[in-house]
Design a protein around this motif. Sequence first.
Motif, PDB file in Angstrom:
ATOM      1  N   ALA A  71       0.837  -1.207   0.000  1.00  0.00           N
ATOM      2  CA  ALA A  71       0.000   0.000   0.000  1.00  0.00           C
ATOM      3  C   ALA A  71       0.866   1.250   0.000  1.00  0.00           C
ATOM      4  O   ALA A  71       0.615   2.208  -0.752  1.00  0.00           O
ATOM      5  CB  ALA A  71      -0.931  -0.007   1.205  1.00  0.00           C
ATOM      6  N   SER A  72       1.892   1.253   0.826  1.00  0.00           N
ATOM      7  CA  SER A  72       2.783   2.407   0.924  1.00  0.00           C
ATOM      8  C   SER A  72       3.526   2.646  -0.398  1.00  0.00           C
ATOM      9  O   SER A  72       3.608   3.775  -0.890  1.00  0.00           O
ATOM     10  CB  SER A  72       3.779   2.202   2.062  1.00  0.00           C
ATOM     11  OG  SER A  72       4.668   3.287   2.169  1.00  0.00           O
ATOM     12  N   LYS A  73       4.070   1.577  -0.988  1.00  0.00           N
ATOM     13  CA  LYS A  73       4.799   1.703  -2.257  1.00  0.00           C
ATOM     14  C   LYS A  73       3.884   2.209  -3.380  1.00  0.00           C
ATOM     15  O   LYS A  73       4.322   2.924  -4.277  1.00  0.00           O
ATOM     16  CB  LYS A  73       5.397   0.358  -2.654  1.00  0.00           C
ATOM     17  CG  LYS A  73       6.593  -0.064  -1.813  1.00  0.00           C
ATOM     18  CD  LYS A  73       7.074  -1.456  -2.222  1.00  0.00           C
ATOM     19  CE  LYS A  73       8.219  -1.934  -1.342  1.00  0.00           C
ATOM     20  NZ  LYS A  73       8.631  -3.328  -1.667  1.00  0.00           N
ATOM     21  N   ALA A  74       2.614   1.832  -3.313  1.00  0.00           N
ATOM     22  CA  ALA A  74       1.667   2.246  -4.351  1.00  0.00           C
ATOM     23  C   ALA A  74       1.273   3.707  -4.225  1.00  0.00           C
ATOM     24  O   ALA A  74       0.716   4.285  -5.157  1.00  0.00           O
ATOM     25  CB  ALA A  74       0.423   1.370  -4.296  1.00  0.00           C
ATOM     26  N   GLY A  75       1.540   4.310  -3.050  1.00  0.00           N
ATOM     27  CA  GLY A  75       1.215   5.722  -2.856  1.00  0.00           C
ATOM     28  C   GLY A  75       0.084   5.989  -1.892  1.00  0.00           C
ATOM     29  O   GLY A  75      -0.332   7.144  -1.724  1.00  0.00           O
ATOM     30  N   PHE A  76      -0.414   4.949  -1.235  1.00  0.00           N
ATOM     31  CA  PHE A  76      -1.472   5.142  -0.244  1.00  0.00           C
ATOM     32  C   PHE A  76      -0.867   5.551   1.098  1.00  0.00           C
ATOM     33  O   PHE A  76       0.138   4.989   1.532  1.00  0.00           O
ATOM     34  CB  PHE A  76      -2.272   3.849  -0.044  1.00  0.00           C
ATOM     35  CG  PHE A  76      -3.196   3.499  -1.181  1.00  0.00           C
ATOM     36  CD1 PHE A  76      -4.455   4.078  -1.271  1.00  0.00           C
ATOM     37  CD2 PHE A  76      -2.801   2.593  -2.153  1.00  0.00           C
ATOM     38  CE1 PHE A  76      -5.309   3.750  -2.319  1.00  0.00           C
ATOM     39  CE2 PHE A  76      -3.648   2.267  -3.205  1.00  0.00           C
ATOM     40  CZ  PHE A  76      -4.902   2.839  -3.285  1.00  0.00           C
ATOM     41  N   SER A  77      -1.514   6.496   1.767  1.00  0.00           N
ATOM     42  CA  SER A  77      -1.114   6.848   3.127  1.00  0.00           C
ATOM     43  C   SER A  77      -2.162   6.405   4.143  1.00  0.00           C
ATOM     44  O   SER A  77      -1.972   6.566   5.345  1.00  0.00           O
ATOM     45  CB  SER A  77      -0.883   8.354   3.248  1.00  0.00           C
ATOM     46  OG  SER A  77      -2.055   9.069   2.889  1.00  0.00           O
ATOM     47  N   SER A  78      -3.278   5.855   3.658  1.00  0.00           N
ATOM     48  CA  SER A  78      -4.341   5.345   4.517  1.00  0.00           C
ATOM     49  C   SER A  78      -4.718   3.934   4.071  1.00  0.00           C
ATOM     50  O   SER A  78      -4.707   3.642   2.872  1.00  0.00           O
ATOM     51  CB  SER A  78      -5.588   6.241   4.449  1.00  0.00           C
ATOM     52  OG  SER A  78      -5.330   7.518   4.988  1.00  0.00           O
ATOM     53  N   GLY A 107       4.680   5.405   7.234  1.00  0.00           N
ATOM     54  CA  GLY A 107       3.872   6.604   7.034  1.00  0.00           C
ATOM     55  C   GLY A 107       2.429   6.294   6.711  1.00  0.00           C
ATOM     56  O   GLY A 107       1.741   7.070   6.042  1.00  0.00           O
ATOM     57  N   ILE A 108       1.967   5.146   7.209  1.00  0.00           N
ATOM     58  CA  ILE A 108       0.609   4.671   6.935  1.00  0.00           C
ATOM     59  C   ILE A 108      -0.298   4.995   8.127  1.00  0.00           C
ATOM     60  O   ILE A 108       0.112   4.904   9.280  1.00  0.00           O
ATOM     61  CB  ILE A 108       0.614   3.139   6.709  1.00  0.00           C
ATOM     62  CG1 ILE A 108       1.273   2.799   5.373  1.00  0.00           C
ATOM     63  CG2 ILE A 108      -0.793   2.553   6.770  1.00  0.00           C
ATOM     64  CD1 ILE A 108       0.422   3.044   4.169  1.00  0.00           C
ATOM     65  N   GLU A 109      -1.548   5.339   7.819  1.00  0.00           N
ATOM     66  CA  GLU A 109      -2.559   5.515   8.864  1.00  0.00           C
ATOM     67  C   GLU A 109      -3.605   4.416   8.712  1.00  0.00           C
ATOM     68  O   GLU A 109      -4.188   4.246   7.637  1.00  0.00           O
ATOM     69  CB  GLU A 109      -3.215   6.889   8.726  1.00  0.00           C
ATOM     70  CG  GLU A 109      -4.020   7.288   9.938  1.00  0.00           C
ATOM     71  CD  GLU A 109      -4.348   8.781   9.965  1.00  0.00           C
ATOM     72  OE1 GLU A 109      -4.993   9.203  10.937  1.00  0.00           O
ATOM     73  OE2 GLU A 109      -3.971   9.496   9.017  1.00  0.00           O
ATOM     74  N   VAL A 110      -3.802   3.649   9.777  1.00  0.00           N
ATOM     75  CA  VAL A 110      -4.818   2.589   9.734  1.00  0.00           C
ATOM     76  C   VAL A 110      -6.153   3.228  10.111  1.00  0.00           C
ATOM     77  O   VAL A 110      -6.430   3.496  11.276  1.00  0.00           O
ATOM     78  CB  VAL A 110      -4.466   1.431  10.687  1.00  0.00           C
ATOM     79  CG1 VAL A 110      -5.549   0.345  10.617  1.00  0.00           C
ATOM     80  CG2 VAL A 110      -3.107   0.838  10.332  1.00  0.00           C
ATOM     81  N   GLU A 111      -6.973   3.484   9.114  1.00  0.00           N
ATOM     82  CA  GLU A 111      -8.224   4.218   9.309  1.00  0.00           C
ATOM     83  C   GLU A 111      -9.329   3.351   9.891  1.00  0.00           C
ATOM     84  O   GLU A 111     -10.195   3.847  10.618  1.00  0.00           O
ATOM     85  CB  GLU A 111      -8.701   4.797   7.969  1.00  0.00           C
ATOM     86  CG  GLU A 111      -7.710   5.697   7.268  1.00  0.00           C
ATOM     87  CD  GLU A 111      -7.565   7.067   7.918  1.00  0.00           C
ATOM     88  OE1 GLU A 111      -8.242   7.325   8.927  1.00  0.00           O
ATOM     89  OE2 GLU A 111      -6.770   7.871   7.393  1.00  0.00           O
ATOM     90  N   ASN A 112      -9.301   2.049   9.562  1.00  0.00           N
ATOM     91  CA  ASN A 112     -10.424   1.181   9.930  1.00  0.00           C
ATOM     92  C   ASN A 112      -9.962  -0.262   9.852  1.00  0.00           C
ATOM     93  O   ASN A 112      -8.961  -0.581   9.209  1.00  0.00           O
ATOM     94  CB  ASN A 112     -11.589   1.425   8.951  1.00  0.00           C
ATOM     95  CG  ASN A 112     -12.852   0.683   9.326  1.00  0.00           C
ATOM     96  OD1 ASN A 112     -13.141   0.496  10.510  1.00  0.00           O
ATOM     97  ND2 ASN A 112     -13.616   0.250   8.343  1.00  0.00           N
ATOM     98  N   LYS A 310      -1.578   0.225  -7.413  1.00  0.00           N
ATOM     99  CA  LYS A 310      -1.284   1.446  -8.172  1.00  0.00           C
ATOM    100  C   LYS A 310      -2.415   1.770  -9.149  1.00  0.00           C
ATOM    101  O   LYS A 310      -2.815   2.932  -9.293  1.00  0.00           O
ATOM    102  CB  LYS A 310       0.033   1.297  -8.943  1.00  0.00           C
ATOM    103  CG  LYS A 310       1.286   1.428  -8.087  1.00  0.00           C
ATOM    104  CD  LYS A 310       2.535   1.332  -8.959  1.00  0.00           C
ATOM    105  CE  LYS A 310       3.795   1.610  -8.153  1.00  0.00           C
ATOM    106  NZ  LYS A 310       5.016   1.536  -8.990  1.00  0.00           N
ATOM    107  N   THR A 311      -2.903   0.748  -9.811  1.00  0.00           N
ATOM    108  CA  THR A 311      -4.003   0.947 -10.756  1.00  0.00           C
ATOM    109  C   THR A 311      -5.242   1.455 -10.023  1.00  0.00           C
ATOM    110  O   THR A 311      -5.919   2.381 -10.484  1.00  0.00           O
ATOM    111  CB  THR A 311      -4.333  -0.366 -11.489  1.00  0.00           C
ATOM    112  OG1 THR A 311      -3.152  -0.853 -12.143  1.00  0.00           O
ATOM    113  CG2 THR A 311      -5.439  -0.156 -12.510  1.00  0.00           C
ATOM    114  N   GLY A 312      -5.520   0.849  -8.881  1.00  0.00           N
ATOM    115  CA  GLY A 312      -6.668   1.264  -8.086  1.00  0.00           C
ATOM    116  C   GLY A 312      -6.581   2.715  -7.657  1.00  0.00           C
ATOM    117  O   GLY A 312      -7.576   3.464  -7.726  1.00  0.00           O
TER     118      GLY A 312
END
Length: 323
Positions: A71-78, A107-112, A310-312
């Motif tokens: 997730a982090s490598k793909a660019g997600f922070s959440s 640098g990830i936030e676990v939202e849920n 990344k596509t998502g």
Amino acid sequence: MLKASDTMIDLSFNRRTALKALSLSAGAALLKLPASAKGPVEKPSPAFKYSLNMSTIRGQKLGFVKELETASKAGFSSVEIWIDTFQGYLQQGGSVTEARRIIHDLGIEVENAIGFAKWIVDDEATRKAGLEQLQREMEQLAQIGCKRIAAPPMGANGSNAPLIDLNVVTERYLTILEMGKNTGVMPILEMWGGSPNLKKISQVLYVITESGHKDARVLMDTFHIFKGGSNPDSMAFVGKDAVDIFHINDYPAGITPGKISEPDRIYPGDGIAPLKQMLQHIKHPGKPVIISLEVFNNNYYQQDALLVAKTGLAKMKAATEGI
């Protein structure tokens, strides 16, 4: 003939008048300063935060840590994690301390978190066990900084499951809201379109409004809105403060609500869902809404997880453009 005192009064008056004029001129000049000289202009906050629900890469069986890294490598922070994957990590020797450090370092936030405790059912023994399970899960999640846990109608979702009175559901939701208040991990009332209970927007809306609880929230989903037969415009009646997270996905043409199933979910924008309309309904003027990509597509599970993530993300950004 002017007296000396008159001259002094005039000089004093003229001095005061001149100073006042200078002050007014300076103020007027300041008001006309170009924007660049007035300090930085605060940019408006983005309307949406992009999150990856780990269902989207669940089929690759990466495990808890590699899912976060992907997730982090793909660019997600959440992200939204799954309880069973997290507990599998703990059972294999991981710890909540280590998990919290990994989450922080990425640098990830676990939202849920996606869990399936049977908090809603009529059977007392089953419901008691479900509440105990939910309590344990909330306590674990609190230790890694997760703020929320999904509360779907698990156990009351089979085709033969009896309908539960919405006032009873409200009482049971209030019970777990208080548990959330004590642990710091709030349960979000999740609608499931294929369930006899909590299948429609109107039903989850009734429960959260009837509860009167300031922390009551609803978790809607593109797929479940279609599956349960809700009108997407019903989203406009859900108070914007009641939506922290929205599960975004899409569905193809040529399939009915009665026939569609979880693996039919596709990337946002690849189907016929009125996503722009839906996102406009939940857009909040004062805070970004978390939109989380949740699909269970077997074709995606055959692909590289990073490529899928990344596509998502690219598809999500395209879906929110201009909103």
